[in-house]
Design an enzyme around this catalytic site. Structure first.
Site, PDB file in Angstrom:
ATOM      1  N   ASN A  66       0.838  -1.214   0.000  1.00  0.00           N
ATOM      2  CA  ASN A  66       0.000   0.000   0.000  1.00  0.00           C
ATOM      3  C   ASN A  66       0.866   1.255   0.000  1.00  0.00           C
ATOM      4  OD1 ASN A  66      -3.030  -0.316   0.131  1.00  0.00           O
ATOM      5  ND2 ASN A  66      -2.386  -1.887   1.581  1.00  0.00           N
TER       6      ASN A  66
ATOM      7  N   ARG B  49       4.240   1.897  25.482  1.00  0.00           N
ATOM      8  CA  ARG B  49       3.760   2.220  24.132  1.00  0.00           C
ATOM      9  C   ARG B  49       3.878   3.705  23.825  1.00  0.00           C
ATOM     10  NH1 ARG B  49       0.447  -1.326  21.139  1.00  0.00           N
ATOM     11  NH2 ARG B  49       0.441  -3.379  22.072  1.00  0.00           N
TER      12      ARG B  49
ATOM     13  N   LEU C 145      -2.366   1.952  18.298  1.00  0.00           N
ATOM     14  CA  LEU C 145      -1.821   3.218  18.771  1.00  0.00           C
ATOM     15  C   LEU C 145      -2.629   3.732  19.963  1.00  0.00           C
ATOM     16  CD1 LEU C 145      -1.152   4.560  15.219  1.00  0.00           C
ATOM     17  CD2 LEU C 145       0.610   4.264  16.981  1.00  0.00           C
TER      18      LEU C 145
ATOM     19  N   ASN D  94      -5.795   5.709   8.002  1.00  0.00           N
ATOM     20  CA  ASN D  94      -5.460   4.288   8.105  1.00  0.00           C
ATOM     21  C   ASN D  94      -6.226   3.525   7.034  1.00  0.00           C
ATOM     22  OD1 ASN D  94      -4.415   1.843   9.308  1.00  0.00           O
ATOM     23  ND2 ASN D  94      -6.449   1.493  10.187  1.00  0.00           N
TER      24      ASN D  94
ATOM     25  N   HIS E 155      -7.806  -0.303   6.262  1.00  0.00           N
ATOM     26  CA  HIS E 155      -8.168  -1.553   6.940  1.00  0.00           C
ATOM     27  C   HIS E 155      -8.839  -2.481   5.924  1.00  0.00           C
ATOM     28  CE1 HIS E 155      -9.271  -4.257  10.127  1.00  0.00           C
ATOM     29  NE2 HIS E 155     -10.492  -4.291   9.632  1.00  0.00           N
TER      30      HIS E 155
HETATM   31  C1  GAR Z   1      -3.087  -4.543   4.049  1.00  0.00           C
HETATM   32  O1  GAR Z   1      -4.048  -5.469   3.616  1.00  0.00           O
HETATM   33  C2  GAR Z   1      -3.693  -3.567   5.047  1.00  0.00           C
HETATM   34  O2  GAR Z   1      -5.025  -3.226   4.759  1.00  0.00           O
HETATM   35  C3  GAR Z   1      -3.613  -4.381   6.315  1.00  0.00           C
HETATM   36  O3  GAR Z   1      -2.367  -5.024   6.262  1.00  0.00           O
HETATM   37  C4  GAR Z   1      -2.005  -5.238   4.888  1.00  0.00           C
HETATM   38  C5  GAR Z   1      -0.648  -4.631   4.684  1.00  0.00           C
HETATM   39  O4  GAR Z   1      -0.156  -4.939   3.412  1.00  0.00           O
HETATM   40  N1  GAR Z   1      -3.737  -3.541   7.478  1.00  0.00           N
HETATM   41  C6  GAR Z   1      -4.296  -3.928   8.610  1.00  0.00           C
HETATM   42  O5  GAR Z   1      -4.752  -5.044   8.780  1.00  0.00           O
HETATM   43  C7  GAR Z   1      -4.318  -2.876   9.705  1.00  0.00           C
HETATM   44  N2  GAR Z   1      -5.362  -3.146  10.634  1.00  0.00           N
HETATM   45  P1  GAR Z   1       0.984  -4.057   2.752  1.00  0.00           P
HETATM   46  O6  GAR Z   1       2.142  -3.999   3.766  1.00  0.00           O
HETATM   47  O7  GAR Z   1       1.382  -4.812   1.535  1.00  0.00           O
HETATM   48  O8  GAR Z   1       0.429  -2.712   2.473  1.00  0.00           O
END
Ligand code: GAR
Length: 210
Positions: free
Chosen positions: A16, A68, A96, A110, A112
């Site tokens: 992403n 954290r 976070l 963000n 998701h």
């Molecule tokens: C993506 O599918 C993103 O939506 C998800 O992790 C993956 C990261 O892929 N994020 C979450 O689950 C956050 N809650 P990437 O590193 O190839 O972008």
């Protein structure tokens, strides 16, 4: 045109993040990357960002142990040092605290991998299949205190196929994540969408596969 200065924060491969860098490589795009930061030194996306000439930073969360907020202060210091206006979390896999959320309130997005508010948390694709949903997808939203919560900036949706497994569904959702996040960032960066309180001004962005 002044372009919004964006720090992208990752934990892993960063596909992403790369879709955002690709979009921001266009000088007409209303945002520019000033930093890619990760919480793990072996996050694959760090090398990919560096190879494109984007400054990178790693703030390893592990030495901070249970503190954290101290980790988030160190991460935030890197983002501030890069003079970023906005943070895009892109596969950042740590919850976070309210400290970070308040520090970057209405300046942190963000992505998701589900159609929120359905399937917050992990294993979204397997849970969507187990629930028997007909439509699944991904969401870009503003960061708030609760996990995977906050004003929705945009969603991309696809129809679940008969007999599809979680890996196949994850691949198809990831492909629409790569379209949705740049579209949302563009709308956000040029001011076409803003938040007032917890409401988005204007309609959220909606994309459909196919
Ligand atoms: C993506 O599918 C993103 O939506 C998800 O992790 C993956 C990261 O892929 N994020 C979450 O689950 C956050 N809650 P990437 O590193 O190839 O972008």
């Amino acid at each position: 045109m002044s372009r919004l200065r964006v720090a992208v924060v990752i934990s892993g491969r960063g596909s992403n993040m790369l879709s955002l860098l690709d979009a921001m490589a266009d000088p007409a795009f209303p945002a520019q990357p000033v930093l890619v930061a990760a919480n793990l030194p072996d996050a694959g996306g760090l090398a990919a960002a560096a190879a494109r000439g984007v400054p990178t930073a790693c703030v390893d969360h592990r030495p901070f142990g249970a503190d954290r907020t101290a980790f988030e202060q160190a991460l935030s210091a890197e983002i501030e040092a890069a003079e970023a206006d906005c943070v895009c979390l892109a596969g950042f896999m740590r919850k976070l605290t309210p400290w970070f959320v308040a520090r970057w309130r209405d300046r942190a997005l963000n992505i998701h991998p589900s159609l929120l508010p359905a399937f917050r948390g992990l294993d979204t694709h397997a849970r969507a299949l187990a629930a028997g949903v007909a439509v699944h997808g991904c969401t870009v939203h503003l960061l708030r205190d609760d996990l995977d919560d906050g004003p929705i900036l945009g969603q991309a949706a696809l129809a679940v196929r008969a007999g599809e497994n979680a890996d196949g569904l994850a691949r198809r959702v990831l492909a629409i994540e790569h379209r949705l996040y740049p579209a949302c960032l563009a709308a956000w960066a040029c001011g076409a969408r803003r938040v007032e309180g917890d409401r988005l001004t204007g309609a959220p962005i909606a994309l459909f596969e196919g």
